[in-house]
Design an enzyme around this catalytic site. Structure first.
Site, PDB file in Angstrom:
ATOM      1  N   PRO A 199       0.844  -1.009   0.092  1.00  0.00           N
ATOM      2  CA  PRO A 199      -0.087   0.002   0.165  1.00  0.00           C
ATOM      3  C   PRO A 199       0.858   1.304  -0.035  1.00  0.00           C
ATOM      4  O   PRO A 199       1.963   1.161   0.654  1.00  0.00           O
ATOM      5  CB  PRO A 199      -0.800  -0.156   1.397  1.00  0.00           C
ATOM      6  CG  PRO A 199       0.116  -0.988   2.145  1.00  0.00           C
ATOM      7  CD  PRO A 199       0.768  -2.006   1.090  1.00  0.00           C
ATOM      8  N   CYS A 217       3.552   2.875   9.545  1.00  0.00           N
ATOM      9  CA  CYS A 217       3.578   4.387   8.700  1.00  0.00           C
ATOM     10  C   CYS A 217       4.635   5.369   9.701  1.00  0.00           C
ATOM     11  O   CYS A 217       4.159   5.345  11.141  1.00  0.00           O
ATOM     12  CB  CYS A 217       2.408   5.126   8.523  1.00  0.00           C
ATOM     13  SG  CYS A 217       2.714   6.790   7.752  1.00  0.00           S
ATOM     14  N   LYS A 250       0.900  -4.958   8.830  1.00  0.00           N
ATOM     15  CA  LYS A 250       2.188  -4.592   8.245  1.00  0.00           C
ATOM     16  C   LYS A 250       2.971  -3.714   9.230  1.00  0.00           C
ATOM     17  O   LYS A 250       2.655  -2.732   9.735  1.00  0.00           O
ATOM     18  CB  LYS A 250       1.874  -3.760   6.851  1.00  0.00           C
ATOM     19  CG  LYS A 250       3.007  -3.325   6.217  1.00  0.00           C
ATOM     20  CD  LYS A 250       2.543  -2.909   4.695  1.00  0.00           C
ATOM     21  CE  LYS A 250       3.593  -2.548   3.849  1.00  0.00           C
ATOM     22  NZ  LYS A 250       4.247  -0.951   4.374  1.00  0.00           N
ATOM     23  N   ASN A 256       9.136  -7.263   2.485  1.00  0.00           N
ATOM     24  CA  ASN A 256       9.024  -5.800   2.000  1.00  0.00           C
ATOM     25  C   ASN A 256      10.237  -5.004   2.009  1.00  0.00           C
ATOM     26  O   ASN A 256      10.851  -5.146   3.053  1.00  0.00           O
ATOM     27  CB  ASN A 256       7.872  -5.290   2.399  1.00  0.00           C
ATOM     28  CG  ASN A 256       7.717  -3.843   2.019  1.00  0.00           C
ATOM     29  OD1 ASN A 256       7.510  -3.036   2.855  1.00  0.00           O
ATOM     30  ND2 ASN A 256       7.686  -3.672   0.693  1.00  0.00           N
ATOM     31  N   ASP A 283      12.711  -2.401  -1.106  1.00  0.00           N
ATOM     32  CA  ASP A 283      13.606  -2.502  -1.929  1.00  0.00           C
ATOM     33  C   ASP A 283      13.519  -3.364  -3.238  1.00  0.00           C
ATOM     34  O   ASP A 283      14.646  -3.853  -3.766  1.00  0.00           O
ATOM     35  CB  ASP A 283      15.073  -2.403  -1.307  1.00  0.00           C
ATOM     36  CG  ASP A 283      15.416  -1.214  -0.551  1.00  0.00           C
ATOM     37  OD1 ASP A 283      14.654  -0.476  -0.627  1.00  0.00           O
ATOM     38  OD2 ASP A 283      16.409  -1.094   0.333  1.00  0.00           O
ATOM     39  N   GLY A 319       6.686  -2.096  -3.420  1.00  0.00           N
ATOM     40  CA  GLY A 319       6.186  -0.721  -3.368  1.00  0.00           C
ATOM     41  C   GLY A 319       6.611   0.210  -4.473  1.00  0.00           C
ATOM     42  O   GLY A 319       5.962   0.270  -5.633  1.00  0.00           O
ATOM     43  N   ARG A 320       7.761   0.828  -4.239  1.00  0.00           N
ATOM     44  CA  ARG A 320       7.971   1.822  -5.350  1.00  0.00           C
ATOM     45  C   ARG A 320       8.406   1.211  -6.537  1.00  0.00           C
ATOM     46  O   ARG A 320       8.543   1.885  -7.494  1.00  0.00           O
ATOM     47  CB  ARG A 320       9.284   2.856  -4.391  1.00  0.00           C
ATOM     48  CG  ARG A 320       8.727   3.505  -3.538  1.00  0.00           C
ATOM     49  CD  ARG A 320       9.920   4.021  -2.869  1.00  0.00           C
ATOM     50  NE  ARG A 320      10.565   2.951  -1.760  1.00  0.00           N
ATOM     51  CZ  ARG A 320      11.535   2.897  -1.195  1.00  0.00           C
ATOM     52  NH1 ARG A 320      12.260   4.212  -0.934  1.00  0.00           N
ATOM     53  NH2 ARG A 320      11.978   1.933  -0.468  1.00  0.00           N
TER      54      ARG A 320
HETATM   55  C1  FMN Z   1       4.565   7.421  -1.096  1.00  0.00           C
HETATM   56  C2  FMN Z   1       4.494   6.069  -0.206  1.00  0.00           C
HETATM   57  C3  FMN Z   1       3.453   6.106   0.383  1.00  0.00           C
HETATM   58  C4  FMN Z   1       3.194   4.828   1.603  1.00  0.00           C
HETATM   59  N1  FMN Z   1       2.029   4.531   2.025  1.00  0.00           N
HETATM   60  C5  FMN Z   1       1.818   3.570   2.965  1.00  0.00           C
HETATM   61  C6  FMN Z   1       0.585   3.462   3.396  1.00  0.00           C
HETATM   62  O1  FMN Z   1      -0.230   3.829   3.203  1.00  0.00           O
HETATM   63  N2  FMN Z   1       0.528   2.183   4.172  1.00  0.00           N
HETATM   64  C7  FMN Z   1       1.620   1.384   4.464  1.00  0.00           C
HETATM   65  O2  FMN Z   1       1.483   0.391   5.115  1.00  0.00           O
HETATM   66  N3  FMN Z   1       2.768   1.650   4.181  1.00  0.00           N
HETATM   67  C8  FMN Z   1       3.008   2.796   3.150  1.00  0.00           C
HETATM   68  N4  FMN Z   1       4.166   2.837   2.365  1.00  0.00           N
HETATM   69  C9  FMN Z   1       5.126   2.093   2.678  1.00  0.00           C
HETATM   70  C10 FMN Z   1       5.211   1.091   1.654  1.00  0.00           C
HETATM   71  O3  FMN Z   1       4.167   0.074   1.543  1.00  0.00           O
HETATM   72  C11 FMN Z   1       6.473   0.132   1.690  1.00  0.00           C
HETATM   73  O4  FMN Z   1       6.601  -0.552   2.924  1.00  0.00           O
HETATM   74  C12 FMN Z   1       7.920   0.889   1.569  1.00  0.00           C
HETATM   75  O5  FMN Z   1       7.813   1.857   0.575  1.00  0.00           O
HETATM   76  C13 FMN Z   1       8.973  -0.109   1.322  1.00  0.00           C
HETATM   77  O6  FMN Z   1       8.950  -0.955   0.318  1.00  0.00           O
HETATM   78  P1  FMN Z   1       9.613  -0.422  -1.228  1.00  0.00           P
HETATM   79  O7  FMN Z   1      10.953  -0.439  -1.082  1.00  0.00           O
HETATM   80  O8  FMN Z   1       8.827  -1.845  -2.185  1.00  0.00           O
HETATM   81  O9  FMN Z   1       8.781   0.797  -1.872  1.00  0.00           O
HETATM   82  C14 FMN Z   1       4.324   4.084   1.655  1.00  0.00           C
HETATM   83  C15 FMN Z   1       5.464   4.103   1.025  1.00  0.00           C
HETATM   84  C16 FMN Z   1       5.623   5.200   0.155  1.00  0.00           C
HETATM   85  C17 FMN Z   1       6.907   5.341  -0.574  1.00  0.00           C
END
Ligand code: FMN
Length: 323
Positions: free
Chosen positions: A16, A100, A139, A200, A202, A224-225
Protein backbone atom coordinates in the site's frame (compact mmCIF):
# COMPACT_ATOMS: atom_id res chain seq x y z
CA UNK A 1 -0.48 -20.41 -0.46
CA UNK A 2 -3.24 -19.07 1.73
CA UNK A 3 -3.70 -16.04 3.94
CA UNK A 4 -6.29 -17.41 6.33
CA UNK A 5 -9.07 -18.57 4.01
CA UNK A 6 -7.85 -16.42 1.12
CA UNK A 7 -6.19 -18.34 -1.70
CA UNK A 8 -3.23 -16.43 -3.15
CA UNK A 9 -2.08 -17.08 -6.73
CA UNK A 10 1.40 -15.78 -7.38
CA UNK A 11 4.44 -14.58 -5.51
CA UNK A 12 4.24 -10.80 -5.31
CA UNK A 13 1.70 -8.40 -3.85
CA UNK A 14 1.43 -4.62 -4.20
CA UNK A 15 2.44 -2.74 -1.04
CA UNK A 16 0.00 0.00 0.00
CA UNK A 17 1.23 3.53 -0.79
CA UNK A 18 -0.80 6.58 0.22
CA UNK A 19 -1.21 8.98 -2.70
CA UNK A 20 -0.14 6.37 -5.25
CA UNK A 21 -1.95 3.03 -5.05
CA UNK A 22 -5.39 4.23 -6.06
CA UNK A 23 -8.01 2.06 -7.74
CA UNK A 24 -6.73 2.68 -11.28
CA UNK A 25 -3.15 1.79 -10.40
CA UNK A 26 -4.15 -1.23 -8.34
CA UNK A 27 -6.20 -2.55 -11.26
CA UNK A 28 -3.19 -2.08 -13.50
CA UNK A 29 -1.07 -4.13 -11.08
CA UNK A 30 -3.66 -6.93 -10.90
CA UNK A 31 -3.77 -6.95 -14.73
CA UNK A 32 -0.02 -7.56 -14.62
CA UNK A 33 -0.20 -10.40 -12.12
CA UNK A 34 -0.08 -8.83 -8.65
CA UNK A 35 -1.30 -11.59 -6.34
CA UNK A 36 -3.05 -9.14 -3.98
CA UNK A 37 -3.40 -5.37 -3.83
CA UNK A 38 -4.18 -3.13 -0.86
CA UNK A 39 -5.83 0.28 -0.68
CA UNK A 40 -4.02 3.34 0.59
CA UNK A 41 -4.25 3.58 4.37
CA UNK A 42 -7.63 4.81 5.62
CA UNK A 43 -8.30 6.37 9.01
CA UNK A 44 -10.46 4.15 11.21
CA UNK A 45 -11.56 7.22 13.15
CA UNK A 46 -12.44 9.14 9.98
CA UNK A 47 -14.48 6.22 8.80
CA UNK A 48 -16.36 5.91 12.07
CA UNK A 49 -17.16 9.65 11.90
CA UNK A 50 -18.55 9.21 8.38
CA UNK A 51 -15.77 11.10 6.56
CA UNK A 52 -16.62 10.98 2.85
CA UNK A 53 -13.02 11.12 1.67
CA UNK A 54 -12.22 7.99 3.65
CA UNK A 55 -15.12 6.19 2.00
CA UNK A 56 -13.91 7.12 -1.47
CA UNK A 57 -10.55 5.50 -0.75
CA UNK A 58 -12.34 2.27 0.07
CA UNK A 59 -14.14 1.68 -3.20
CA UNK A 60 -12.89 -1.51 -4.83
CA UNK A 61 -13.28 -2.32 -8.50
CA UNK A 62 -14.34 -5.84 -9.49
CA UNK A 63 -11.30 -5.95 -11.81
CA UNK A 64 -8.81 -5.43 -9.00
CA UNK A 65 -9.73 -8.38 -6.84
CA UNK A 66 -8.45 -9.84 -4.61
CA UNK A 67 -8.02 -6.53 -2.86
CA UNK A 68 -7.43 -5.76 0.80
CA UNK A 69 -8.30 -2.59 2.68
CA UNK A 70 -5.74 -1.01 4.99
CA UNK A 71 -6.83 0.81 8.15
CA UNK A 72 -4.86 2.87 10.61
CA UNK A 73 -5.77 3.75 14.16
CA UNK A 74 -4.75 3.02 17.73
CA UNK A 75 -8.01 2.22 19.50
CA UNK A 76 -9.07 -1.45 19.40
CA UNK A 77 -12.80 -0.61 19.61
CA UNK A 78 -12.64 2.00 16.83
CA UNK A 79 -10.51 -0.30 14.67
CA UNK A 80 -13.04 -3.10 15.20
CA UNK A 81 -15.94 -0.81 14.32
CA UNK A 82 -14.11 0.44 11.23
CA UNK A 83 -13.36 -3.15 10.20
CA UNK A 84 -17.02 -3.99 10.37
CA UNK A 85 -17.93 -0.83 8.39
CA UNK A 86 -15.52 -1.61 5.54
CA UNK A 87 -17.09 -5.03 4.99
CA UNK A 88 -19.62 -3.14 2.89
CA UNK A 89 -16.87 -2.94 0.24
CA UNK A 90 -16.23 -6.71 0.33
CA UNK A 91 -12.47 -6.66 0.86
CA UNK A 92 -10.59 -9.95 0.61
CA UNK A 93 -8.68 -9.04 3.80
CA UNK A 94 -8.18 -6.13 6.17
CA UNK A 95 -4.65 -4.96 6.83
CA UNK A 96 -3.54 -2.87 9.80
CA UNK A 97 -0.95 -0.16 9.31
CA UNK A 98 1.69 -0.60 12.01
CA UNK A 99 4.54 0.87 10.01
CA UNK A 100 3.78 4.39 8.81
CA UNK A 101 6.53 6.77 9.99
CA UNK A 102 4.81 10.03 8.93
CA UNK A 103 4.59 12.46 11.86
CA UNK A 104 0.87 13.10 11.35
CA UNK A 105 0.24 9.34 11.75
CA UNK A 106 3.01 8.14 14.11
CA UNK A 107 2.73 11.40 16.09
CA UNK A 108 -0.88 10.49 16.82
CA UNK A 109 0.12 7.09 18.25
CA UNK A 110 -0.86 5.28 15.04
CA UNK A 111 1.18 3.52 12.31
CA UNK A 112 4.71 2.72 13.45
CA UNK A 113 4.03 4.15 16.94
CA UNK A 114 1.93 1.06 17.65
CA UNK A 115 5.11 -1.01 17.61
CA UNK A 116 6.09 0.54 20.93
CA UNK A 117 3.33 -1.55 22.49
CA UNK A 118 3.13 -5.14 21.22
CA UNK A 119 0.28 -5.77 23.67
CA UNK A 120 -1.79 -2.97 22.09
CA UNK A 121 -1.00 -4.44 18.64
CA UNK A 122 -2.35 -7.79 19.86
CA UNK A 123 -5.51 -6.23 21.26
CA UNK A 124 -6.21 -4.30 18.06
CA UNK A 125 -5.90 -7.46 15.96
CA UNK A 126 -8.00 -9.46 18.37
CA UNK A 127 -10.80 -6.89 18.40
CA UNK A 128 -10.88 -6.76 14.60
CA UNK A 129 -10.72 -10.53 14.14
CA UNK A 130 -13.78 -10.88 16.39
CA UNK A 131 -15.68 -8.41 14.24
CA UNK A 132 -15.10 -9.67 10.67
CA UNK A 133 -14.95 -12.97 8.84
CA UNK A 134 -12.16 -12.04 6.40
CA UNK A 135 -8.46 -12.45 7.25
CA UNK A 136 -6.93 -9.63 9.29
CA UNK A 137 -3.26 -8.94 8.55
CA UNK A 138 -0.68 -6.47 9.85
CA UNK A 139 2.14 -4.52 8.24
CA UNK A 140 5.04 -3.68 10.51
CA UNK A 141 8.58 -2.34 10.36
CA UNK A 142 11.80 -3.64 11.83
CA UNK A 143 11.03 -1.62 14.95
CA UNK A 144 10.35 1.88 16.17
CA UNK A 145 14.00 2.98 16.25
CA UNK A 146 17.40 1.43 16.80
CA UNK A 147 16.80 1.11 20.52
CA UNK A 148 13.51 -0.73 19.92
CA UNK A 149 14.08 -3.35 17.22
CA UNK A 150 11.16 -5.56 18.15
CA UNK A 151 9.62 -6.86 14.90
CA UNK A 152 9.78 -10.43 16.23
CA UNK A 153 7.93 -9.54 19.41
CA UNK A 154 5.29 -7.54 17.54
CA UNK A 155 4.86 -10.32 14.96
CA UNK A 156 4.29 -12.85 17.75
CA UNK A 157 1.81 -10.48 19.39
CA UNK A 158 -0.25 -10.01 16.23
CA UNK A 159 -0.17 -13.75 15.58
CA UNK A 160 -1.46 -14.31 19.12
CA UNK A 161 -4.22 -11.79 18.39
CA UNK A 162 -5.34 -13.88 15.42
CA UNK A 163 -3.66 -12.21 12.43
CA UNK A 164 -3.52 -14.34 9.27
CA UNK A 165 -0.31 -12.86 7.80
CA UNK A 166 2.28 -10.22 8.48
CA UNK A 167 4.22 -7.95 6.15
CA UNK A 168 7.64 -6.85 7.38
CA UNK A 169 9.37 -3.77 5.98
CA UNK A 170 12.94 -4.22 7.11
CA UNK A 171 13.62 -0.67 8.30
CA UNK A 172 12.88 1.11 11.57
CA UNK A 173 10.52 4.09 11.71
CA UNK A 174 13.36 6.61 11.93
CA UNK A 175 15.11 5.05 8.92
CA UNK A 176 12.06 6.05 6.83
CA UNK A 177 12.85 4.71 3.31
CA UNK A 178 16.58 5.22 2.95
CA UNK A 179 19.14 2.68 4.20
CA UNK A 180 19.17 -0.81 2.68
CA UNK A 181 16.53 -3.13 4.05
CA UNK A 182 17.56 -5.51 6.81
CA UNK A 183 16.60 -8.94 5.48
CA UNK A 184 17.84 -10.63 8.65
CA UNK A 185 14.94 -9.19 10.62
CA UNK A 186 12.46 -10.53 8.05
CA UNK A 187 14.11 -13.95 8.35
CA UNK A 188 13.94 -13.76 12.15
CA UNK A 189 10.20 -12.97 11.99
CA UNK A 190 9.65 -15.86 9.58
CA UNK A 191 11.34 -18.23 12.03
CA UNK A 192 9.32 -16.91 14.97
CA UNK A 193 5.75 -17.18 13.64
CA UNK A 194 3.73 -19.76 11.77
CA UNK A 195 1.49 -17.37 9.82
CA UNK A 196 2.68 -16.34 6.32
CA UNK A 197 5.34 -13.62 6.26
CA UNK A 198 5.52 -11.12 3.42
CA UNK A 199 8.99 -9.66 2.84
CA UNK A 200 9.08 -6.00 1.89
CA UNK A 201 11.58 -3.35 0.96
CA UNK A 202 13.70 -2.39 -2.05
CA UNK A 203 12.36 -4.94 -4.53
CA UNK A 204 13.05 -3.18 -7.81
CA UNK A 205 13.26 -6.14 -10.17
CA UNK A 206 12.67 -9.88 -10.43
CA UNK A 207 16.11 -10.71 -9.11
CA UNK A 208 15.50 -8.66 -5.95
CA UNK A 209 12.30 -10.67 -5.42
CA UNK A 210 14.13 -13.98 -5.90
CA UNK A 211 16.86 -13.06 -3.43
CA UNK A 212 14.30 -11.80 -0.90
CA UNK A 213 12.72 -15.28 -0.96
CA UNK A 214 16.13 -16.96 -0.70
CA UNK A 215 17.50 -14.74 2.04
CA UNK A 216 14.46 -14.65 4.29
CA UNK A 217 12.39 -17.75 3.47
CA UNK A 218 9.37 -15.43 3.27
CA UNK A 219 6.09 -16.66 1.77
CA UNK A 220 5.37 -13.69 -0.50
CA UNK A 221 7.05 -10.41 -1.37
CA UNK A 222 5.43 -6.96 -1.33
CA UNK A 223 6.54 -4.46 -3.96
CA UNK A 224 6.03 -0.74 -3.36
CA UNK A 225 8.09 1.89 -5.16
CA UNK A 226 9.39 -0.64 -7.68
CA UNK A 227 5.86 -0.90 -9.10
CA UNK A 228 5.28 2.84 -9.53
CA UNK A 229 5.16 3.55 -13.25
CA UNK A 230 6.15 -0.10 -13.71
CA UNK A 231 3.18 -2.40 -13.01
CA UNK A 232 4.79 -5.00 -15.31
CA UNK A 233 7.23 -5.77 -12.49
CA UNK A 234 4.69 -8.35 -11.29
CA UNK A 235 4.76 -10.14 -14.68
CA UNK A 236 8.55 -10.04 -14.60
CA UNK A 237 8.67 -11.50 -11.08
CA UNK A 238 6.25 -14.30 -11.97
CA UNK A 239 8.12 -15.16 -15.19
CA UNK A 240 11.43 -15.29 -13.37
CA UNK A 241 10.29 -17.25 -10.34
CA UNK A 242 8.11 -19.69 -12.29
CA UNK A 243 10.11 -20.21 -15.50
CA UNK A 244 13.50 -18.57 -14.84
CA UNK A 245 12.77 -16.15 -17.70
CA UNK A 246 13.98 -12.54 -17.53
CA UNK A 247 11.43 -10.38 -19.33
CA UNK A 248 12.64 -7.03 -20.65
CA UNK A 249 11.13 -3.70 -19.61
CA UNK A 250 8.33 -2.94 -22.12
CA UNK A 251 9.16 -0.51 -24.93
CA UNK A 252 8.35 3.19 -24.58
CA UNK A 253 5.22 2.81 -26.75
CA UNK A 254 3.75 0.21 -24.37
CA UNK A 255 4.70 2.25 -21.31
CA UNK A 256 2.90 5.29 -22.70
CA UNK A 257 -0.16 3.16 -23.55
CA UNK A 258 -0.29 1.97 -19.94
CA UNK A 259 0.11 5.49 -18.58
CA UNK A 260 -2.74 6.67 -20.81
CA UNK A 261 -4.95 3.74 -19.81
CA UNK A 262 -4.31 4.32 -16.12
CA UNK A 263 -5.04 8.05 -16.20
CA UNK A 264 -8.21 7.51 -18.26
CA UNK A 265 -9.39 5.07 -15.61
CA UNK A 266 -8.56 7.64 -12.91
CA UNK A 267 -10.56 10.28 -14.78
CA UNK A 268 -13.59 8.00 -14.91
CA UNK A 269 -14.05 8.09 -11.16
CA UNK A 270 -12.05 11.12 -9.97
CA UNK A 271 -12.97 13.48 -12.78
CA UNK A 272 -10.61 14.79 -15.44
CA UNK A 273 -9.26 17.72 -13.43
CA UNK A 274 -8.10 15.75 -10.39
CA UNK A 275 -6.93 12.84 -12.53
CA UNK A 276 -4.71 15.11 -14.63
CA UNK A 277 -3.22 16.73 -11.56
CA UNK A 278 -2.43 13.36 -10.05
CA UNK A 279 -1.23 12.08 -13.43
CA UNK A 280 1.85 14.29 -13.14
CA UNK A 281 3.60 12.04 -10.67
CA UNK A 282 2.49 8.85 -12.44
CA UNK A 283 3.76 10.25 -15.76
CA UNK A 284 7.07 11.01 -14.08
CA UNK A 285 7.34 7.41 -12.91
CA UNK A 286 6.34 5.92 -16.28
CA UNK A 287 8.92 8.14 -17.99
CA UNK A 288 11.84 6.98 -15.84
CA UNK A 289 14.85 6.31 -18.05
CA UNK A 290 13.24 7.59 -21.27
CA UNK A 291 15.38 9.90 -23.44
CA UNK A 292 14.55 13.51 -22.65
CA UNK A 293 12.53 12.48 -19.58
CA UNK A 294 12.91 15.78 -17.77
CA UNK A 295 11.40 17.78 -20.66
CA UNK A 296 8.55 15.28 -21.02
CA UNK A 297 7.88 15.48 -17.29
CA UNK A 298 7.77 19.24 -17.56
CA UNK A 299 5.06 18.88 -20.21
CA UNK A 300 3.21 16.36 -18.05
CA UNK A 301 2.91 19.08 -15.39
CA UNK A 302 1.01 21.29 -17.85
CA UNK A 303 -1.66 18.75 -18.81
CA UNK A 304 -5.25 19.74 -18.21
CA UNK A 305 -7.23 17.29 -20.34
CA UNK A 306 -7.10 13.63 -21.34
CA UNK A 307 -6.64 14.84 -24.93
CA UNK A 308 -3.46 16.70 -23.81
CA UNK A 309 -2.20 13.49 -22.27
CA UNK A 310 -2.89 11.58 -25.45
CA UNK A 311 -0.89 14.12 -27.47
CA UNK A 312 1.98 13.93 -25.01
CA UNK A 313 2.04 10.11 -25.10
CA UNK A 314 2.02 10.13 -28.92
CA UNK A 315 4.86 12.70 -28.98
CA UNK A 316 6.94 10.62 -26.55
CA UNK A 317 6.38 7.49 -28.66
CA UNK A 318 7.27 9.30 -31.93
CA UNK A 319 10.41 10.77 -30.41
CA UNK A 320 11.38 7.28 -29.23
CA UNK A 321 10.86 5.89 -32.75
CA UNK A 322 12.95 8.66 -34.30
CA UNK A 323 15.71 8.30 -31.69
C1 FMN B 1 4.68 7.32 -1.03
C2 FMN B 1 4.55 6.15 -0.09
C3 FMN B 1 3.35 5.95 0.57
C4 FMN B 1 3.23 4.87 1.45
N1 FMN B 1 2.03 4.66 2.06
C5 FMN B 1 1.86 3.56 2.84
C6 FMN B 1 0.58 3.23 3.39
O1 FMN B 1 -0.43 3.91 3.15
N2 FMN B 1 0.51 2.13 4.18
C7 FMN B 1 1.60 1.34 4.46
O2 FMN B 1 1.47 0.35 5.19
N3 FMN B 1 2.81 1.62 3.93
C8 FMN B 1 2.95 2.68 3.12
N4 FMN B 1 4.16 2.91 2.53
C9 FMN B 1 5.27 1.96 2.73
C10 FMN B 1 5.29 0.92 1.60
O3 FMN B 1 4.13 0.11 1.63
C11 FMN B 1 6.52 0.02 1.70
O4 FMN B 1 6.50 -0.63 2.94
C12 FMN B 1 7.82 0.80 1.58
O5 FMN B 1 7.78 1.74 0.53
C13 FMN B 1 9.01 -0.16 1.34
O6 FMN B 1 8.80 -0.94 0.20
P1 FMN B 1 9.46 -0.57 -1.23
O7 FMN B 1 10.93 -0.43 -1.02
O8 FMN B 1 9.08 -1.73 -2.12
O9 FMN B 1 8.86 0.74 -1.67
C14 FMN B 1 4.32 4.00 1.67
C15 FMN B 1 5.51 4.22 0.99
C16 FMN B 1 5.64 5.27 0.12
C17 FMN B 1 6.95 5.47 -0.62
Amino acid sequence: MKIGTLEIQGHAVLAPMAGATDRAFRTMCVDHGAALVTTEMVSAKGLCYGDRKSRELLMLDERERPAAIQLFGDDPDIMAKAASLVMEFSPAAIDINMGCPAPKIAGNSCGSALMRSPELCRRIVEAMVKEVDVPVTAKIRKGYDKTQVNAVEVAQAVEAGGASAITVHGRTRDQMYAPPVDREIIKAVKRAVSIPVIGNGDILDANDAATMFEDTDCDLVAVGRGALGAPWIFTQIEAYLTHGVILPVPPVSRRMELLYKQVRAMAEYKGEKIALLQARKHAGWYMRGIDGASAWRQRACELTTIADLETLCVDVIRAGERG
